[in-house]
Design a protein around this motif. Structure first.
Motif, PDB file in Angstrom:
ATOM      1  N   TYR A  23       7.631 -10.210   9.096  1.00 51.14           N
ATOM      2  CA  TYR A  23       6.649 -10.246   8.014  1.00 51.14           C
ATOM      3  C   TYR A  23       5.319 -10.834   8.492  1.00 51.14           C
ATOM      4  CZ  TYR A  23       9.075  -8.616   3.840  1.00 51.14           C
ATOM      5  OH  TYR A  23       9.664  -7.831   2.899  1.00 51.14           O
ATOM      6  N   PHE A  24       5.404 -11.870   9.319  1.00 50.77           N
ATOM      7  CA  PHE A  24       4.175 -12.420   9.895  1.00 50.77           C
ATOM      8  C   PHE A  24       3.458 -11.351  10.728  1.00 50.77           C
ATOM      9  CE2 PHE A  24       2.206 -14.253  13.732  1.00 50.77           C
ATOM     10  CZ  PHE A  24       1.180 -14.987  13.140  1.00 50.77           C
ATOM     11  N   ASN A  25       4.253 -10.618  11.523  1.00 49.59           N
ATOM     12  CA  ASN A  25       3.671  -9.573  12.374  1.00 49.59           C
ATOM     13  C   ASN A  25       3.024  -8.476  11.544  1.00 49.59           C
ATOM     14  OD1 ASN A  25       4.626 -10.967  14.558  1.00 49.59           O
ATOM     15  ND2 ASN A  25       6.228  -9.505  15.092  1.00 49.59           N
ATOM     16  N   VAL A  26       3.795  -7.947  10.607  1.00 51.54           N
ATOM     17  CA  VAL A  26       3.380  -6.734   9.902  1.00 51.54           C
ATOM     18  C   VAL A  26       2.376  -7.020   8.790  1.00 51.54           C
ATOM     19  CG1 VAL A  26       4.205  -4.841   8.452  1.00 51.54           C
ATOM     20  CG2 VAL A  26       5.496  -5.509  10.473  1.00 51.54           C
ATOM     21  N   LEU A  27       2.578  -8.119   8.052  1.00 51.98           N
ATOM     22  CA  LEU A  27       1.723  -8.375   6.892  1.00 51.98           C
ATOM     23  C   LEU A  27       0.462  -9.167   7.224  1.00 51.98           C
ATOM     24  CD1 LEU A  27       4.315  -9.184   4.089  1.00 51.98           C
ATOM     25  CD2 LEU A  27       3.353  -6.993   4.770  1.00 51.98           C
ATOM     26  N   TRP A  28       0.446  -9.825   8.381  1.00 55.40           N
ATOM     27  CA  TRP A  28      -0.753 -10.585   8.715  1.00 55.40           C
ATOM     28  C   TRP A  28      -1.288 -10.256  10.106  1.00 55.40           C
ATOM     29  CZ3 TRP A  28      -2.705 -14.029  12.268  1.00 55.40           C
ATOM     30  CH2 TRP A  28      -3.926 -14.633  11.898  1.00 55.40           C
ATOM     31  N   LEU A  29      -0.441 -10.399  11.139  1.00 57.51           N
ATOM     32  CA  LEU A  29      -0.940 -10.283  12.507  1.00 57.51           C
ATOM     33  C   LEU A  29      -1.471  -8.889  12.828  1.00 57.51           C
ATOM     34  CD1 LEU A  29      -1.383 -11.629  15.217  1.00 57.51           C
ATOM     35  CD2 LEU A  29       0.976 -11.052  15.850  1.00 57.51           C
ATOM     36  N   LEU A  30      -0.674  -7.852  12.540  1.00 56.90           N
ATOM     37  CA  LEU A  30      -1.128  -6.490  12.860  1.00 56.90           C
ATOM     38  C   LEU A  30      -2.388  -6.109  12.084  1.00 56.90           C
ATOM     39  CD1 LEU A  30       2.210  -4.447  13.220  1.00 56.90           C
ATOM     40  CD2 LEU A  30       0.693  -5.256  15.022  1.00 56.90           C
ATOM     41  N   PRO A  31      -2.435  -6.305  10.743  1.00 58.12           N
ATOM     42  CA  PRO A  31      -3.678  -5.956  10.035  1.00 58.12           C
ATOM     43  C   PRO A  31      -4.882  -6.795  10.467  1.00 58.12           C
ATOM     44  CG  PRO A  31      -1.849  -6.203   8.494  1.00 58.12           C
ATOM     45  CD  PRO A  31      -1.378  -6.718   9.817  1.00 58.12           C
ATOM     46  N   TYR A  32      -4.627  -8.031  10.944  1.00 61.27           N
ATOM     47  CA  TYR A  32      -5.731  -8.896  11.378  1.00 61.27           C
ATOM     48  C   TYR A  32      -6.223  -8.528  12.773  1.00 61.27           C
ATOM     49  CZ  TYR A  32      -8.412 -13.164  12.280  1.00 61.27           C
ATOM     50  OH  TYR A  32      -9.423 -14.049  12.577  1.00 61.27           O
ATOM     51  N   PHE A 325      -1.947 -11.493   0.427  1.00 60.10           N
ATOM     52  CA  PHE A 325      -2.129 -12.239   1.670  1.00 60.10           C
ATOM     53  C   PHE A 325      -2.338 -11.341   2.892  1.00 60.10           C
ATOM     54  CE2 PHE A 325       0.296 -15.193  -1.049  1.00 60.10           C
ATOM     55  CZ  PHE A 325      -0.562 -16.274  -1.015  1.00 60.10           C
ATOM     56  N   VAL A 326      -2.302 -10.036   2.715  1.00 59.24           N
ATOM     57  CA  VAL A 326      -2.491  -9.118   3.842  1.00 59.24           C
ATOM     58  C   VAL A 326      -3.977  -8.982   4.154  1.00 59.24           C
ATOM     59  CG1 VAL A 326      -2.180  -6.745   4.667  1.00 59.24           C
ATOM     60  CG2 VAL A 326      -0.406  -7.818   3.262  1.00 59.24           C
ATOM     61  N   ASN A 329      -6.527  -6.218   2.535  1.00 62.20           N
ATOM     62  CA  ASN A 329      -5.523  -5.739   1.576  1.00 62.20           C
ATOM     63  C   ASN A 329      -6.018  -4.590   0.709  1.00 62.20           C
ATOM     64  OD1 ASN A 329      -7.272  -7.159  -0.046  1.00 62.20           O
ATOM     65  ND2 ASN A 329      -5.787  -8.711  -0.662  1.00 62.20           N
ATOM     66  N   ALA A 330      -7.337  -4.449   0.581  1.00 65.41           N
ATOM     67  CA  ALA A 330      -7.866  -3.324  -0.200  1.00 65.41           C
ATOM     68  C   ALA A 330      -7.452  -1.988   0.409  1.00 65.41           C
ATOM     69  CB  ALA A 330      -9.390  -3.413  -0.274  1.00 65.41           C
ATOM     70  N   VAL A 331      -7.261  -1.975   1.736  1.00 66.49           N
ATOM     71  CA  VAL A 331      -6.821  -0.758   2.430  1.00 66.49           C
ATOM     72  C   VAL A 331      -5.310  -0.560   2.283  1.00 66.49           C
ATOM     73  CG1 VAL A 331      -6.600   0.373   4.687  1.00 66.49           C
ATOM     74  CG2 VAL A 331      -8.695  -0.889   4.107  1.00 66.49           C
ATOM     75  N   TYR A 332      -4.550  -1.633   2.500  1.00 62.72           N
ATOM     76  CA  TYR A 332      -3.099  -1.499   2.654  1.00 62.72           C
ATOM     77  C   TYR A 332      -2.319  -1.510   1.341  1.00 62.72           C
ATOM     78  CZ  TYR A 332      -4.194  -2.225   7.536  1.00 62.72           C
ATOM     79  OH  TYR A 332      -4.724  -2.088   8.801  1.00 62.72           O
ATOM     80  N   GLU A 333      -2.908  -2.039   0.258  1.00 60.80           N
ATOM     81  CA  GLU A 333      -2.150  -2.102  -0.992  1.00 60.80           C
ATOM     82  C   GLU A 333      -1.947  -0.721  -1.621  1.00 60.80           C
ATOM     83  OE1 GLU A 333      -4.274  -4.671  -3.572  1.00 60.80           O
ATOM     84  OE2 GLU A 333      -6.019  -3.356  -3.790  1.00 60.80           O
TER      85      GLU A 333
END
Length: 492
Positions: A23-32, A325-326, A329-333
């Motif tokens: 979840y850290f990887n996919v929801l924060w690290l990769l999009p960041y 928290f992504v 997030n405007a793109v991914y939601e």
């Protein structure tokens, strides 16, 4: 069941530690750290590599679990033969890959041409993953599933995080990041070899004459028959992501991938239980203990549904907060509804318990080919129909329909041939509890703003209502009695 429970708990702990890292990887690290199209390349290459694994494996993974009880005294000859067979399978895949390379290139050339530059990484991931699955299957025959799960669920994700972080701080270029994907699968493989060496399960023995008369032909026939079954199952899991990339583009696959990764956590307990149950089911069939298999069928169904439905509700009730928290997030939601459909598909898999394992290890394993071929065709056709009209949500709906039909067919077949049934009054009570919780969420979902506070309050409500529902409806009473007895023993 006690040994199964212990290994399942350890495996589940590894799975959920892996989930936290994932979840850290996919929801924060990769999009960041990555742009949407870079995420699309990163995940598509992995999905392609893993999609080829069942083909290269030639069905050997399930074959090891089924036939190990017959050759315990020659286990290392069996292990060596299985590795050689999987390497031959990889060579076949390699040859076919180069024969059809132009067709593969054409599939991605229009919407995702960047994929073409990393096709060699796909093959390396396939090779290392194939060998890893053989080692995993051999450990599973000894009910040693916790450490392999740790490598599979935790180590790979940790290494992925380290790899992406090195790209984030600009120590490596994007090309090196993609080649690094192959490296982390190699490291996981070497780790498994080291573990098996330490517990004295890794030893090569080329004495294939020691096998019983007709054993090798039976083993090969079973592998080739289950090959179509395992490849079909993997196709159902992975084809949607690849078709989104080919038909829409890399940005769409990035959105789909993040949504899929949120939903896939729902089935983690099922995977953990399946890893431990498979050798038990195989052994029960070998000893003709059909009553025990039917009992296990029912027990697993109830416990899986309770755990996995709780996770599903926890995710869906907090879906806006999770996307809050992504980064970007405007793109991914836009993938929010993908989470719902994929989650419902995973719950369908959970509801029908260990039907795949029962078919694979019964004398009716040939039926697995029929079911998976039908479902592979169904999922491809529905993707072709739904993706142009509904985009990434169409791919998710296609996956849900395929998983539902797939499980209904297997359930009907098992019921007819073996008269096994996973359903009980506890299943109906659990479904009622799920709908009750969904009703509460429907009327309360707009009361809180997305964020950490909303997650804490929602989870508190869910835990309270779910626990009360289990007690009031008297679901899985025998398990609760054993749990309370264990608690009393510990306290005393």
């Amino acid at each position: 069941m006690k040994k199964i429970a212990k290994q399942s708990i350890l495996t589940t702990l590894s799975s959920y530690l892996g989930v936290l890292i994932g979840y850290f990887n996919v929801l924060w690290l990769l999009p960041y750290a990555l742009q949407p199209e870079e995420i699309g390349i990163f995940r598509t290459i992995q999905d392609m590599g893993l999609l080829f694994v069942p083909f290269a494996q030639l069905g050997v993974g399930n074959g090891i679990t089924r036939f190990y009880p017959k050759v315990k005294e020659n286990q290392f000859s069996f292990f060596t033969f299985s590795i050689i067979l999987s390497l031959i399978g990889f060579i076949i895949v390699l040859i076919l890959f180069f024969i059809f390379k132009e067709l593969i290139i054409q599939a991605f050339a229009q919407n995702s041409p960047e994929i073409i530059d990393f096709l060699a990484v796909v093959l390396l991931i396939t090779l290392f993953s194939v060998l890893n699955t053989i080692l995993d299957s051999f450990c599973r025959s000894f009910l040693k599933v916790a450490v392999p799960a740790f490598f599979r669920e935790v180590i790979l994700r940790l290494l992925s995080a380290v790899l992406v972080l090195t790209y984030l701080v600009r120590w490596i270029e994007f090309n090196s990041l993609m080649w690094g994907l192959a490296l982390i699968y190699l490291i996981a493989l070497l780790g498994m070899i080291g573990y098996m060496w330490k517990i004295k399960l890794f030893k090569l023995n080329f004495d294939f004459q020691a096998f019983p008369q007709g054993f090798l032909s039976d083993f090969m026939r079973f592998n080739l028959i289950t090959l179509l079954g395992t490849t079909g199952a993997m196709l159902i899991m992975k084809i949607d992501s690849l078709m989104v990339t080919a038909m829409i583009g890399l940005d769409a696959n990035a959105i789909y991938t993040i949504a899929f990764s949120i939903a896939v956590v729902i089935e983690m307990p099922r995977r953990a239980i399946s890893q431990v149950v498979m050798p038990v089911v195989s052994d029960h069939f070998e000893s003709n203990r059909l009553t025990e298999i039917n009992q296990l069928y029912k027990q697993v169904a109830v416990h899986q549904l309770l755990i996995c439905s709780f996770i599903f509700l926890a995710i869906w009730m907090n879906i806006d907060s999770l996307y809050h928290f992504v980064p970007n997030n405007a793109v991914y939601e836009a993938g929010k509804w993908v989470v719902l459909w994929i989650g419902l598909g995973k719950l369908t898999d959970v509801l029908f318990s260990i039907n795949s394992e029962i078919i694979v290890f019964s004398k009716y394993y040939v039926f697995n080919i029929t079911a998976t071929v039908i479902m592979s065709i169904v999922v491809i056709v529905f993707n072709i129909i739904l993706i142009p009209s509904f985009g990434i949500e169409g791919a998710a709906i296609a996956s849900f329909i395929a998983m539902l039909l797939f499980n209904l067919i297997k359930y009907a077949y098992i019921k007819k041939r073996l008269n096994f049934d996973p359903f009980s009054m506890d299943i109906l009570k659990t479904i009622g509890l799920i709908f009750g919780m969904a009703f509460i969420h429907y009327w309360t979902k707009d009361l809180l703003q997305p964020g950490l506070g909303s997650i804490i309050l929602t989870l508190t409500l869910l835990i309270a209502v779910f626990a009360m529902g289990i007690l009031v409806l008297k679901i899985a009473t025998e398990t609760r009695k054993r749990l309370f007895k264990k608690i009393k023993e510990v306290r005393s």
